[in-house]
Design an enzyme around this catalytic site. Sequence first.
Site, PDB file in Angstrom:
ATOM      1  N   CYS A 299       0.812  -1.224   0.000  1.00 14.30           N
ATOM      2  CA  CYS A 299       0.000   0.000   0.000  1.00 14.30           C
ATOM      3  C   CYS A 299       0.844   1.272   0.000  1.00 14.30           C
ATOM      4  CB  CYS A 299      -0.944   0.008   1.191  1.00 14.30           C
ATOM      5  SG  CYS A 299      -2.078  -1.389   1.181  1.00 14.30           S
TER       6      CYS A 299
ATOM      7  N   HIS B 225      -3.420   7.276   2.124  1.00 17.03           N
ATOM      8  CA  HIS B 225      -3.783   5.937   1.654  1.00 17.03           C
ATOM      9  C   HIS B 225      -5.171   5.618   2.197  1.00 17.03           C
ATOM     10  CE1 HIS B 225      -3.958   1.792   0.768  1.00 17.03           C
ATOM     11  NE2 HIS B 225      -3.778   1.393   2.010  1.00 17.03           N
TER      12      HIS B 225
ATOM     13  N   ASN C 270      -9.948  -0.300  -0.248  1.00 12.21           N
ATOM     14  CA  ASN C 270      -8.481  -0.209  -0.215  1.00 12.21           C
ATOM     15  C   ASN C 270      -7.929  -0.773  -1.523  1.00 12.21           C
ATOM     16  OD1 ASN C 270      -5.742  -0.498   0.212  1.00 12.21           O
ATOM     17  ND2 ASN C 270      -5.933  -1.411   2.244  1.00 12.21           N
TER      18      ASN C 270
HETATM   19  N1  COA Z   1     -18.511  -8.392   9.103  1.00 11.01           N
HETATM   20  C1  COA Z   1     -18.988  -8.674  10.329  1.00 11.01           C
HETATM   21  N2  COA Z   1     -18.202  -9.025  11.351  1.00 11.01           N
HETATM   22  C2  COA Z   1     -16.877  -9.079  11.137  1.00 11.01           C
HETATM   23  C3  COA Z   1     -16.309  -8.791   9.881  1.00 11.01           C
HETATM   24  C4  COA Z   1     -17.189  -8.449   8.854  1.00 11.01           C
HETATM   25  N3  COA Z   1     -16.760  -8.146   7.595  1.00 11.01           N
HETATM   26  N4  COA Z   1     -14.981  -8.927   9.966  1.00 11.01           N
HETATM   27  C5  COA Z   1     -14.701  -9.276  11.226  1.00 11.01           C
HETATM   28  N5  COA Z   1     -15.852  -9.380  11.930  1.00 11.01           N
HETATM   29  C6  COA Z   1     -16.039  -9.734  13.332  1.00 11.01           C
HETATM   30  C7  COA Z   1     -14.878 -10.500  13.903  1.00 11.01           C
HETATM   31  O1  COA Z   1     -15.015 -11.866  13.585  1.00 11.01           O
HETATM   32  C8  COA Z   1     -15.026 -10.222  15.361  1.00 11.01           C
HETATM   33  O2  COA Z   1     -16.009 -11.083  15.881  1.00 11.01           O
HETATM   34  P1  COA Z   1     -15.854 -11.720  17.358  1.00 11.01           P
HETATM   35  O3  COA Z   1     -15.799 -10.551  18.285  1.00 11.01           O
HETATM   36  O4  COA Z   1     -17.070 -12.560  17.475  1.00 11.01           O
HETATM   37  O5  COA Z   1     -14.560 -12.477  17.306  1.00 11.01           O
HETATM   38  C9  COA Z   1     -15.586  -8.806  15.418  1.00 11.01           C
HETATM   39  O6  COA Z   1     -16.113  -8.549  14.117  1.00 11.01           O
HETATM   40  C10 COA Z   1     -14.569  -7.749  15.761  1.00 11.01           C
HETATM   41  O7  COA Z   1     -13.432  -8.001  14.949  1.00 11.01           O
HETATM   42  P2  COA Z   1     -12.205  -7.056  15.020  1.00 11.01           P
HETATM   43  O8  COA Z   1     -11.145  -7.582  14.104  1.00 11.01           O
HETATM   44  O9  COA Z   1     -11.831  -6.773  16.449  1.00 11.01           O
HETATM   45  O10 COA Z   1     -12.841  -5.735  14.414  1.00 11.01           O
HETATM   46  P3  COA Z   1     -12.169  -4.309  14.288  1.00 11.01           P
HETATM   47  O11 COA Z   1     -13.019  -3.300  14.926  1.00 11.01           O
HETATM   48  O12 COA Z   1     -10.713  -4.336  14.613  1.00 11.01           O
HETATM   49  O13 COA Z   1     -12.273  -4.061  12.724  1.00 11.01           O
HETATM   50  C11 COA Z   1     -10.903  -4.114  10.773  1.00 11.01           C
HETATM   51  C12 COA Z   1     -11.626  -4.941  11.815  1.00 11.01           C
HETATM   52  C13 COA Z   1     -10.261  -5.066   9.777  1.00 11.01           C
HETATM   53  C14 COA Z   1     -11.899  -3.237  10.052  1.00 11.01           C
HETATM   54  C15 COA Z   1      -9.846  -3.234  11.478  1.00 11.01           C
HETATM   55  O14 COA Z   1      -9.065  -4.024  12.337  1.00 11.01           O
HETATM   56  C16 COA Z   1      -8.948  -2.551  10.522  1.00 11.01           C
HETATM   57  O15 COA Z   1      -9.392  -1.695   9.774  1.00 11.01           O
HETATM   58  N6  COA Z   1      -7.659  -2.857  10.557  1.00 11.01           N
HETATM   59  C17 COA Z   1      -6.696  -2.238   9.691  1.00 11.01           C
HETATM   60  C18 COA Z   1      -6.916  -2.797   8.342  1.00 11.01           C
HETATM   61  C19 COA Z   1      -6.135  -2.096   7.318  1.00 11.01           C
HETATM   62  O16 COA Z   1      -6.223  -0.920   7.216  1.00 11.01           O
HETATM   63  N7  COA Z   1      -5.376  -2.860   6.565  1.00 11.01           N
HETATM   64  C20 COA Z   1      -4.690  -2.410   5.463  1.00 11.01           C
HETATM   65  C21 COA Z   1      -3.551  -1.586   5.841  1.00 11.01           C
HETATM   66  S1  COA Z   1      -2.836  -1.074   4.352  1.00 11.01           S
END
Ligand code: COA
Length: 318
Positions: free
Chosen positions: A113, A245, A275
Amino acid sequence: MTSARILGTGSFLPRRVVTNAELALTVDTSDEWIVSRTGIRERRVAAPDETTCDLAERAARQALDAAGCLASDIDLLIVATTTPDRVFPSTACLLQERLGIHGSAAFDVQAVCTGFVYALAIAEKFIRTGGTKRALVVGAETMSRIVDWNDRSTSVLFGDGAGAVVVGASDEPGILSSHLHADGAYKDLLTVSTGVSDRGAGPGHITMRGNEVFRMAVTTLDALVGETLAANDLKQTDIRWLVPHQANIRIIAATAKRLGMTMDQVIVTVDRHGNTSAASIPLAFDTGVRDGRIRRGDVVLMEAFGGGLTWGSVLLRY
Ligand code: COA
């Protein structure tokens, strides 16, 4: 001293729109969850026969037009991509052939990215040291090809697209500074862990420890913004536009807050593009230029964070 100035921009998105509601038909997710956690409402997905180079070509031609440049004027071509058409030749060489450019340097940059920021910084150094007069810098991705569409934790995040800029040698100020970083100790946080040489390492699709990536992104970008301001002896208020980004609206908002910026000083496309990895910054930049928000003379901060981990910024006067 010679500066590297952005002369023109372009971008291209595949036609097919995939909404959150459509994804919710196949994985256990909802529009409400995706929008509240990421800000993403829809993304574009390339057609089965549409490749990264196809998207790159459309964006590149538009950037050449906007710059008033012929393809034959280009003496350096860099493509930032994580999803090249072939193992080799590079997508830059494939694009060079499409554009009818012969003999210029052409290579790909792989910094996931952060790839476009790396590529733009490299082009700037080629220009500033005098060897290059006009560079075509492209970020292009078909992330849909490396996403596991059954994994709700990653499939909702990514999209396809391309953006491009033509950068030229100029006596007027253009790119003011660039700041590139990486730390491979975090290689497993966000990865496609199988490859050409290491075929047995893991699944051939994106895996991510989302929470850890999120925390790292916010703290790293905070430090990066501070580093960029300090290197240029600038105050937060000197920056007119943030072109971040586009991974997650909450990460973008945290960086804007660090800069004391309101969200109307930030170019946001994550809601419509998701993304798009190396394509996200040139796509957002082109959006801001074409709709008239980013004007000549404005100071713009581009910043990115991604797999590697890699992170970096470019500060420029447009
Ligand atoms: N829909 C519904 N539920 C989802 C889901 C989806 N698409 N994806 C994950 N979940 C669930 C998980 O399974 C988890 O369930 P549980 O509590 O029963 O285990 C719950 O939602 C919370 O998951 P979590 O990973 O803690 O959520 P979060 O608030 O951290 O959000 C992201 C997840 C991926 C959106 C977040 O971590 C994020 O944006 N991270 C950075 C990603 C990024 O920018 N990556 C690229 C960098 S270049």
